[in-house]
Scaffold this motif. Sequence first.
Motif, short mmCIF file in Angstrom:
data_model
loop_
_atom_site.label_atom_id
_atom_site.label_comp_id
_atom_site.label_asym_id
_atom_site.label_seq_id
_atom_site.Cartn_x
_atom_site.Cartn_y
_atom_site.Cartn_z
N UNK A 57 1.05 -1.39 0.13
CA UNK A 57 -0.14 -0.10 0.06
C UNK A 57 0.82 1.33 -0.01
N UNK A 58 0.32 2.42 -0.67
CA UNK A 58 1.06 3.48 -0.79
C UNK A 58 1.21 4.19 0.74
N UNK A 59 0.53 3.78 1.48
CA UNK A 59 0.36 4.58 2.73
C UNK A 59 1.52 4.18 3.54
N UNK A 60 2.08 2.84 3.29
CA UNK A 60 3.11 2.38 4.19
C UNK A 60 4.57 2.64 3.49
N UNK A 61 4.37 2.91 2.24
CA UNK A 61 5.74 3.20 1.39
C UNK A 61 6.55 4.40 1.96
N UNK A 62 7.99 3.97 1.97
CA UNK A 62 8.74 5.46 2.16
C UNK A 62 9.27 6.02 1.05
N UNK A 63 9.08 7.33 0.92
CA UNK A 63 9.11 8.08 -0.09
C UNK A 63 10.49 8.98 0.36
N UNK A 64 10.79 9.05 1.23
CA UNK A 64 12.20 10.21 1.71
C UNK A 64 13.41 9.60 1.31
#
Length: 448
Positions: free
Chosen positions: A32-39
Amino acid sequence: MFKYFPHTQQDIDTMLRKVGAKTLDDLYDEVPESVRFRGDYDLPHAQSEQEIRQTFERLSASDTPLTVFAGAGVYDHYTPAVVPAIVQRSEFLTSYTPYQAEISQGTLHYIFEFQSMMAELTGLDVANASMYDGTTATAEAVLMAKACAKKADKVLVAATLDPKVRAVVDTYARFHGVRIETIAATGGTTDKNHLRQLLDEGGVAGVVMQQPNYYGQIEDLDGVAEAAHQKKALFIMHCHALDLALLRTPAEWGADIAVGDAQSLGIPMSYGGPYVGYMCCTEKLMRKMPGRIVGMTRDNRGQRVFALTLQAREQHIRRQKATSNICSNQSLMALWATVYCAVMGKEGVKEVAQRSCDGAHYLADALVRTGRFKMTYEGEFLHEFCVDYDDDARQLLRHLAANGILGGVCTGPHTLMMAVTEKRTKAEIDRLVALAGDFASHTNTQEP
């Protein structure tokens, strides 16, 4: 020369096409996108090899090397330079499980030699490999005793067993339905009368004792095996490998299983690990052993070859069918110990053990002569012993450390456990004795 080569972009594209994906990100579509790290990762900037070496040299320069007189299961033995050189050879330097004998002859060969050396040191019939360390090997032996018993679910553990080992045994036992009871100690050694009393109560699957014990005392184990066997219990001995070069073997004491750590066979202290455990047993018990057993045979050309033997593959790949869940190939350190023994030879290993013993007795006598120490226990010891100090033992350790000496391990407010190896010189021992004899702590100094 690289030990491991990275995948090329062509390799990656070929693998992605094979699984029906266009990019590496496609492999994570189900996350899920909500748990992906994007930093951005908080990683330092890339450095050249020279810069990295300089960084570690600065870190190393901030350390103060100490002359080691501490033991408690980890000992400062000398490692011949040839050992790491051989261990790093490509046919040995792999951690993969050696199922495919045709491509794993180097790994299988040295495991076989490790088994042979451990069997000779312990005097027992069969040895295995792939035990993580002496602590977990002891816990596995406890489970092995439980598996060999028909109805008994209790294992007796000597109070003089290393507390670190005892803690792991307790954890294993808790989740495997094994009841652990403690055999009391008197005068720094196991109380045999209490042992017989516990055996008479019944339901005992095994008895675990350490030789020499945690406090360095050499236990008198006469009659222990017979008492255990009369009650259908297995006798398990925990021993550091090098000590067996001088002491009576577990087989001579009548032990069914011998376990322990092989760190004393030239493996550096390495901040507490990793090391390698060993397990040996009688032929009657070999099919209950965890880990791996390598056997030797001949191929169709008459050449000597090696293969895993005496165990079904379920031991390693089917959790519910395994006699144990020790299944990682913990054998690089087994190779280290094997090369050490091969380089030193039988007489060399004995000499290391004898020099350690001689140095320890010299230190003990010298400390007592200062008038500030007395032996904690009256029994015989090998290369480790306990002394009572007439002042604060922790303050003494701090004083020794400030002067470049790791002086031992505190087992009480006034008690020190000290160890000597072949690396310690007479001058180093004399310096420790002089520093300890002249030191007077301030009793109002607060504990850290």
